[in-house]
Design a protein around this motif. Structure first.
Motif, short mmCIF file in Angstrom:
data_model
loop_
_atom_site.label_atom_id
_atom_site.label_comp_id
_atom_site.label_asym_id
_atom_site.label_seq_id
_atom_site.Cartn_x
_atom_site.Cartn_y
_atom_site.Cartn_z
N ALA A 115 22.58 -67.93 65.98
CA ALA A 115 22.53 -67.51 64.58
C ALA A 115 21.67 -66.25 64.42
N ASP A 116 21.47 -65.85 63.18
CA ASP A 116 20.52 -64.80 62.83
C ASP A 116 19.18 -65.44 62.50
N GLY A 117 18.12 -64.79 62.94
CA GLY A 117 16.77 -65.18 62.53
C GLY A 117 16.22 -64.13 61.59
N ILE A 118 15.78 -64.54 60.41
CA ILE A 118 15.29 -63.61 59.40
C ILE A 118 13.76 -63.63 59.42
N TYR A 119 13.17 -62.47 59.63
CA TYR A 119 11.72 -62.33 59.70
C TYR A 119 11.23 -61.35 58.64
N ASP A 120 10.21 -61.75 57.89
CA ASP A 120 9.53 -60.82 57.00
C ASP A 120 8.50 -60.04 57.81
N ILE A 121 8.29 -58.77 57.44
CA ILE A 121 7.22 -57.97 58.02
C ILE A 121 6.08 -57.94 57.00
N VAL A 122 4.97 -58.53 57.34
CA VAL A 122 3.83 -58.62 56.40
C VAL A 122 2.68 -57.79 56.95
N GLY A 123 1.87 -57.26 56.03
CA GLY A 123 0.75 -56.43 56.42
C GLY A 123 1.12 -54.97 56.48
#
Length: 498
Positions: free
Chosen positions: A354-362
């Motif tokens: 599948a796709d893995g969705i990651y937020d970029i924080v900082g």
């Protein structure tokens, strides 16, 4: 939302077990390339069990999946046309775009289409230049082509040759496409372990090429372990014949994911499969077999890793990456089964392949990748259909994160990940299986949005053009691009759109 009124309503209840894992030519007389397959993107053909074949046939008869080659799609997608393969008969691969032209890679070379009339693309040129997988990019008058199978030399007349022989060649080829009807081969640069994929970082005077390759072996003279980074090529625009390797950049100085037995079912990291750069933000993301990374490319000759993540539960092979427009998210794909297995079924489930969705924080060097959710197409496929997350692009809609993506024989999916934790499908297009008796590699390798249409390069069936008409995505039709290499993501609303 998806309308249930499709060409044929597709209902899925399958619980299928996963399958196993001269220089220019417009008139072709040579045979197809014989490529040495890598773990990812390997075309396959193989037998399945009699019970799996029977289940596939029954599913077709019951209307749970389309018939062989039958086209189905959501109401908001129209299939405008299909252009079958012609003289270039190998496996279709990636796509790039410039002006009114689409450039379609193929394991035997590449094909240039005039897509000024999307309903009737016209072939402008077909170039024979065998060598998998012929990943393709364009920038100005230059076209870049990846070779990731051992060849006897760097010419387009080369033959397959074992990687164990020192004289074998793999790497990047460069063409002059100032005349689209007569591309000219102008340079080649050998790179360690070849070039499975590449990503360009274009500048005014030079084009930098980040070359991804993997799977070294002590028996390969030009592909020795450890292979823990990327090759960087510098190409002067006015003198492409002077293209040269400037650096092999180590991204994993302490080693990448060790894979099995430490992490069973996960590929050990021995290089990267694909990189995506966002030049407007001096940012890049790497899908590197067992690892996902983001890095700073302010100095393109000295990329600098910012953060690195692993998913040793659900990801087997980190394959590709896509930023959202504001660069606060990355979608990584997992190519479970190397693109040659049936992984879109109930047994594999919604979180693998599948796709893995990651937020970029900082901010700055303190930026971190934070996992939010998975996305997988909601339609199960038959045991004869290779299906897994593959190449896609953003659809440029301000204020929303929307992607179109290829899923091999799972077809093309348009999906919204504005809410990182709750992605949802907006539209889809697919064909029925190529066969209900045998696993035959096929389906959409790349599906990209360009100037109002979706273009898909189908491994077996050729070049497809789709028209998406949906209230959510229609604002994207106002964005017009002069050039698009999906792995070199533009700022759609600033740099190139008009």
């Amino acid at each position: 939302m998806i309308s249930l009124h499709t060409t044929r309503v597709r209902r899925r209840r399958l619980g299928v077990a996963a399958a196993a894992a001269g220089l220019f030519a417009t008139l072709l007389t040579a045979g197809p390339a014989i490529a040495t397959p890598d773990p990812g993107d390997s075309p396959v053909k193989g037998k399945i069990s009699s019970s799996q074949a029977a289940e596939a046939r029954e599913a077709v008869q019951n209307g749970e999946i389309p018939g062989v080659d039958e086209v189905v799609h959501s109401k908001n997608i129209e299939h405008l046309t299909n252009v079958p393969k012609d003289l270039i008969a190998g496996t279709n691969s990636d796509l790039a775009f410039q002006g009114k032209y689409a450039f379609a890679g193929n394991y035997d070379g590449f094909r240039i289409f005039d897509v000024s009339n999307p309903k009737s693309p016209k072939t402008v040129a077909q170039v024979l230049c065998p060598g998998s997988q012929n990943d393709i990019s364009v920038s100005g008058d230059l076209l870049f082509l990846s070779t990731d199978s051992s060849r006897s030399d760097n010419s387009c007349n080369s033959a397959a040759q074992p990687a164990t022989e020192k004289s074998s060649w793999e790497g990047m080829k460069i063409f002059d496409i100032s005349d689209k009807r007569n591309p000219k081969y102008v340079a080649a640069v050998e790179t360690a372990c070849g070039s499975h994929t590449h990503t360009i970082v274009p500048e005014r005077k030079n084009v930098y090429v980040y070359v991804s390759s993997y799977s070294p072996s002590a028996t390969f003279p030009d592909c020795q372990p450890p292979h823990d980074g990327i090759s960087i090529i510098k190409v002067p625009r006015k003198a492409p014949q002077k293209a040269a390797l400037v650096k092999f950049d180590v991204l994993f100085p302490e080693g990448g994911n060790p894979g099995a037995p430490t992490n069973p079912g996960v590929s050990a990291t021995t290089g990267c499969h694909d990189l995506t750069v966002l030049p407007s933000k001096d940012l890049a993301a790497g899908a590197c077999m067992g690892d996902g990374i983001i890095f700073d490319i302010k100095n393109p000759e000295r990329p600098r890793v910012i953060d690195r993540v692993q998913d040793n539960v659900n990801f087997a092979f980190w394959h590709s990456a896509t930023f959202n427009q504001t660069a606060n998210k990355v979608v990584f794909t997992d190519e479970l089964g190397g693109g040659g297995a049936a992984t879109c079924n109930a047994e594999i489930g919604p979180n693998r392949g599948a796709d893995g969705i990651y937020d970029i924080v900082g901010k700055g060097d303190q930026r971190k990748l934070v996992f939010r959710g998975y996305y997988k197409i909601p339609r199960h496929q038959a045991a004869t259909e290779n299906c897994v997350a593959h190449n896609g692009s953003l659809i440029p809609v301000k204020g929303r994160d929307i992607m179109v993506q290829a899923w091999y024989q799972g077809g093309v999916s348009v999906w919204d990940f504005t809410n990182s934790s709750k992605p949802k499908e907006i539209a889809y297009f697919e064909r029925g299986p190529l066969s209900t008796e045998t696993m035959v590699s096929g389906g959409s390798w790349s599906a990209y949005y360009y100037n109002g249409h979706i273009f898909s390069n189908d491994i077996a069936k050729g070049f497809d053009v789709l028209k998406l008409d949906d209230r959510t995505t229609n604002p994207a039709k106002r964005v017009r691009m002069d050039e698009l290499n999906v792995q070199t993501q533009p700022d759609y609303f600033k740099d190139f759109g008009h």
